[in-house]
Design a protein around this motif. Structure first.
Motif: not given
Ligand SMILES: [Zn+2]
Length: 296
Positions: A252-263
């Motif tokens: 999802i992050s790769a497709e939208t550019g939303a950053r992975v904020g961590g765990t």
């Protein structure tokens, strides 16, 4: 050696003898409590202190929704003087296990008195994600421990009071941290729907591709819907969870550019060396991860 010294040595020896014989007896008479999962285990430990021996069924990084009990779990429950569960449908596997164990231990449902949030017709079990609710868990645990071991009721009351003060401070910390996030950015994606109580208490919106249980996988349509939502609402960050598959969120992050904020830690503590070995550290970690990802 004069007589007084001899007497003193003798009394000292008597005291030491008394200590070594009493100490193991005290250790043995600790109240044997079983908690269904790691977060509850930590709350029980904080209230019970030295006077309880806590065993946790679903340990660190374990998924309590889909747990498969082992034969050793039945033995743990059989020996318990008190069983502490979350309730609200979280431990679907538990009734059969209790029956198999033959245990007659009283069962405390730690969410008693909490008004559950509903997801459709189902209660959302993740009540501990609001720190105020954790305070209700603690009060229930204190009363159940006192009923199971009245001689130590004073200790449980004092421990609970000290711990509740820490929870109050933690609750304030969470509110202050969220207040620093710009209101338009208080929106994140998490893996499963575990943060509705956090959302209601602190005002961050969570959207999750999986439901309130980790049992069901999201459909391709669910995922496509989330991706559209991230784009149209400009949701800044997506989060991984310690108990769930990380691949979906990365996709999802790769497709939208939303950053992975961590765990984010939802339903489980980590081991001693992890970032969330206690409930308080779990909440503190989540606050830090959220504010770090959502700040401008
Ligand atoms: Zn969950």
């Amino acid at each position: 050696m004069d007589q007084t010294l001899a007497m003193r040595c003798f009394s000292l020896w008597l005291i030491l003898l008394a200590l070594v014989t009493i100490a193991p007896a005290r250790a043995q008479d600790r109240l044997n409590v079983v908690a269904s999962f790691s977060i509850l285990g930590d709350l029980v430990q904080n209230v019970g202190g030295e006077r309880v021996s806590v065993t946790t069924l679903v340990g660190p990084d374990g998924d309590v929704h889909v747990y498969a009990p082992a034969p050793t779990d039945a033995r743990k429950i059989a020996d318990a003087k008190l069983l502490v569960i979350n309730g609200l449908g979280l431990e679907g596997w538990l009734p059969r296990l209790v029956q198999a164990s033959g245990s007659k231990a009283p069962i405390l449902t730690a969410t008693t008195g909490i008004v559950p949030l509903q997801v459709g017709a189902v209660a959302d079990p993740h009540a501990w994600q609001s720190v105020a609710n954790a305070g209700i868990y603690v009060a229930n645990i204190r009363d159940a421990l006192a009923a199971a071991d009245p001689a130590d009721a004073g200790v449980f009351r004092a421990n609970a009071q000290a711990y509740l003060a820490k929870l109050d401070a933690l609750d304030r910390e969470a509110r202050e941290a969220v207040a620093r996030i710009p209101p338009g950015r208080r929106k994140v994606i998490s893996t499963h729907d575990a943060f509705a109580y956090f959302a209601a208490a602190y005002g961050i919106e969570f959207i999750a591709p999986s439901g309130v249980s980790t049992e069901s996988e999201p459909s391709a349509r669910d995922i496509a819907g989330i991706i559209t939502q991230i784009r149209t609402e400009r949701i800044p960050a997506v989060f991984l969870e310690n108990i769930s598959d990380v691949r979906l969120i990365r996709q999802i992050s790769a497709e939208t550019g939303a950053r992975v904020g961590g765990t984010l830690f939802s339903d489980s503590l980590t081991g001693e060396k992890g970032d969330a070995p206690t409930y308080i550290e779990l909440v503190r970690h989540n606050i830090k991860a959220l504010t770090g990802a959502l700040a401008d």
